[in-house]
Write a protein that holds these residues in place. Structure first.
Motif, PDB file in Angstrom:
ATOM      1  N   GLY A  20      -2.466  44.477  -2.565  1.00 27.45           N
ATOM      2  CA  GLY A  20      -3.438  43.789  -1.727  1.00 27.45           C
ATOM      3  C   GLY A  20      -2.814  43.172  -0.502  1.00 27.45           C
ATOM      4  O   GLY A  20      -3.381  43.207   0.588  1.00 27.45           O
ATOM      5  N   GLN A  24      -3.808  43.953   3.772  1.00 28.05           N
ATOM      6  CA  GLN A  24      -4.603  42.870   4.346  1.00 28.05           C
ATOM      7  C   GLN A  24      -5.066  43.202   5.763  1.00 28.05           C
ATOM      8  O   GLN A  24      -4.361  43.823   6.519  1.00 28.05           O
ATOM      9  N   SER A  85      -5.515  35.984  -4.337  1.00 28.14           N
ATOM     10  CA  SER A  85      -5.654  37.035  -3.325  1.00 28.14           C
ATOM     11  C   SER A  85      -7.071  37.605  -3.345  1.00 28.14           C
ATOM     12  O   SER A  85      -7.613  37.969  -2.307  1.00 28.14           O
ATOM     13  N   ASP A  89      -9.839  37.879  -0.195  1.00 31.02           N
ATOM     14  CA  ASP A  89     -10.614  39.060   0.163  1.00 31.02           C
ATOM     15  C   ASP A  89     -12.111  38.797   0.085  1.00 31.02           C
ATOM     16  O   ASP A  89     -12.856  39.145   0.991  1.00 31.02           O
ATOM     17  N   GLU A  90     -12.555  38.221  -1.007  1.00 31.19           N
ATOM     18  CA  GLU A  90     -13.984  38.057  -1.223  1.00 31.19           C
ATOM     19  C   GLU A  90     -14.623  37.090  -0.244  1.00 31.19           C
ATOM     20  O   GLU A  90     -15.615  37.411   0.381  1.00 31.19           O
ATOM     21  N   LYS A  93     -12.525  36.979   4.029  1.00 30.95           N
ATOM     22  CA  LYS A  93     -12.706  38.151   4.879  1.00 30.95           C
ATOM     23  C   LYS A  93     -14.132  38.660   4.876  1.00 30.95           C
ATOM     24  O   LYS A  93     -14.717  38.873   5.934  1.00 30.95           O
ATOM     25  N   CYS A  94     -14.699  38.880   3.700  1.00 29.30           N
ATOM     26  CA  CYS A  94     -16.041  39.472   3.653  1.00 29.30           C
ATOM     27  C   CYS A  94     -17.080  38.565   4.286  1.00 29.30           C
ATOM     28  O   CYS A  94     -17.906  39.018   5.076  1.00 29.30           O
TER      29      CYS A  94
END
Length: 106
Positions: A20, A24, A85, A89-90, A93-94
């Motif tokens: 992951g 990134q 991590s 991401d969840e 970023k999203c």
């Protein structure tokens, strides 16, 4: 129990964490200078589609953040590392990309 010097065994979660990290990206990597032109009805449809996605991402972040202290108490350091991590991401970023996208359609 919290470990001062945790041992990160080469288990599945640590390998997933390293994969992951290598993959990134952030919203800064997206070229926002070339906007897509939507009609009002297309903008509304996209906003309706993104709303439950945004709420789902937020729910995943809340659920994962509830589990982190439990993992700390159990001494599951590699699981904490991976889950942290996942949170990046969840949520970061999203939700950031959905928010930036929404600025262009609202």
């Amino acid at each position: 129990m919290i470990k001062v010097f945790p041992r990160f065994d080469e288990d599945l979660l640590v390998r997933l964490f390293h994969k992951g990290v290598k993959a990134q990206w952030s919203t800064a990597d997206v070229d926002w200078n070339d906007p897509i032109q939507f009609s009002p009805s297309q903008s509304l449809a996209l906003a309706r589609m993104l709303t439950p996605v945004y709420l789902g991402e937020q729910s995943a972040m809340i659920g994962a953040s509830v589990v982190l202290p439990q993992m700390a108490n159990a001494g599951e350091t590699s699981a904490q590392l991976y889950l942290s991590s996942f949170l990046m991401d969840e949520y970061a970023k999203c939700c950031a990309i959905i928010t930036d996208c929404a600025k262009g359609i609202v």
